[in-house]
Design an enzyme around this catalytic site. Sequence first.
Site, PDB file in Angstrom:
ATOM      1  N   TYR A  42      41.061  -7.753  -1.614  1.00 54.48           N
ATOM      2  CA  TYR A  42      40.089  -8.795  -1.920  1.00 54.48           C
ATOM      3  C   TYR A  42      40.183  -9.916  -0.884  1.00 54.48           C
ATOM      4  O   TYR A  42      40.180 -11.083  -1.182  1.00 54.48           O
ATOM      5  CB  TYR A  42      40.321  -9.332  -3.332  1.00 54.48           C
ATOM      6  N   SER A  60      38.661 -11.079   3.186  1.00 55.08           N
ATOM      7  CA  SER A  60      37.352 -11.469   3.714  1.00 55.08           C
ATOM      8  C   SER A  60      36.294 -10.401   3.446  1.00 55.08           C
ATOM      9  O   SER A  60      35.234 -10.681   2.885  1.00 55.08           O
ATOM     10  CB  SER A  60      37.467 -11.733   5.218  1.00 55.08           C
ATOM     11  N   GLN A  61      36.567  -9.164   3.831  1.00 55.64           N
ATOM     12  CA  GLN A  61      35.587  -8.095   3.627  1.00 55.64           C
ATOM     13  C   GLN A  61      35.579  -7.609   2.177  1.00 55.64           C
ATOM     14  O   GLN A  61      34.518  -7.401   1.590  1.00 55.64           O
ATOM     15  CB  GLN A  61      35.883  -6.926   4.572  1.00 55.64           C
ATOM     16  N   SER A 106      49.602  -9.770  -6.556  1.00 55.45           N
ATOM     17  CA  SER A 106      48.585 -10.314  -5.658  1.00 55.45           C
ATOM     18  C   SER A 106      48.068 -11.663  -6.152  1.00 55.45           C
ATOM     19  O   SER A 106      47.662 -11.797  -7.313  1.00 55.45           O
ATOM     20  CB  SER A 106      47.410  -9.351  -5.520  1.00 55.45           C
ATOM     21  N   HIS A 135      36.560  -0.085   9.065  1.00 59.83           N
ATOM     22  CA  HIS A 135      36.997   0.045  10.458  1.00 59.83           C
ATOM     23  C   HIS A 135      37.642   1.414  10.584  1.00 59.83           C
ATOM     24  O   HIS A 135      38.377   1.845   9.686  1.00 59.83           O
ATOM     25  CB  HIS A 135      37.977  -1.071  10.821  1.00 59.83           C
ATOM     26  N   GLU A 165      37.273  -6.680  21.159  1.00 61.91           N
ATOM     27  CA  GLU A 165      38.232  -7.688  20.710  1.00 61.91           C
ATOM     28  C   GLU A 165      39.216  -8.052  21.816  1.00 61.91           C
ATOM     29  O   GLU A 165      39.511  -9.233  22.048  1.00 61.91           O
ATOM     30  CB  GLU A 165      39.006  -7.173  19.495  1.00 61.91           C
ATOM     31  N   SER A 212      20.818 -26.934  32.587  1.00 59.91           N
ATOM     32  CA  SER A 212      20.235 -27.555  33.773  1.00 59.91           C
ATOM     33  C   SER A 212      20.178 -26.561  34.933  1.00 59.91           C
ATOM     34  O   SER A 212      20.895 -25.553  34.951  1.00 59.91           O
ATOM     35  CB  SER A 212      21.073 -28.767  34.198  1.00 59.91           C
TER      36      SER A 212
END
Length: 333
Positions: A25, A27-28, A51, A109, A196, A253
């Site tokens: 539980y 970030s993802q 946890s 991943h 990365e 610029s």
Amino acid sequence: MVQVYYDKDTDLDFLKNKKIVIFGYGSQGRAHALNLHDSGLDVLVALRKDSPSIVKTQKAGLLVCDDLSEAAKQADVAAIMIPDELQKELYESHIHDNLKSNAAILFCHGFNIHYERIIPRSDMDVLLVAPKSPGPMLRTQYLNDMGVPCLLAVEQNASGQAKDFGLAYAAGIGGGRAGILETTFKDETETDLFGEQAVLCGGVSRLIQTGFETLVEAGYPAELAYFECLHELKLIIDLIYQGGFAHMEETISNTAEYGALTRGPFVIDDHVKTKMQKVLHQVQSGSFAKEWVSEYEVGCPKFQALRNKSKDHTIEKVGAKLRGMMPWLMFKN
């Protein structure tokens, strides 16, 4: 060309009456669990008994199981959302012997599948659904009736419906609103690690530090060096992010644009590209993966030393002072 799917190409019914167990539980994991739940799917979050996330998960209105093996037995889809280095132990101790036949194991991943640290049973579907954003943005976009693009890959199709399950899962977290791009575990893993290391986290950070050091060693105030080499980077990145390099070049610029086009290739030359190719080879060959796993298994002494060195860099001390002058920049843990 990469095949792209949208909500119209998906069917959430493939996951109706299926239990999706989210292991982790962070970030993802949080974003996946909440988005899937809000999409009307049956979600269970699996966490260890000790946890600290158990209370947060319950407050969010999600069901929690603190017995990982029991959670795996209930899963039709076991979504592993914990760090790469911890996944092998979780799989071998709790999932391999407990996941039912023709159930799916899903990753965000491809590291552990591509480098064969995890060898799934042949009767499992093996899927990848990788949102191209951090978890908080995935959640925010979902709540705003939008989404972030997701990558989808199927490594093993035991059920014969693995792709349909993957498309439904990606749609359930909001990916079908922005686009679901079909790929492979190999391509996702290798491009992600290379990006990365050579560009996003490694290359950019070292470029900033080196520019800062060059100005300070030449006698310029560290505060000015910080602003020119780090602080203003966000302004440029935002322009590139919004409209590409052409948009950035049109906005800055003429002096800055001419300097960039003539001096940029001098700094980032073919020597840099040659080194990037070596980094990519280490990713492709698996030597980086072996190095990282070996480092983790001995307690991360090199990793911790490098972390400490980075934290002790002068740019961090100068930055902390200057950010204190700009309260709108301060982040909350």
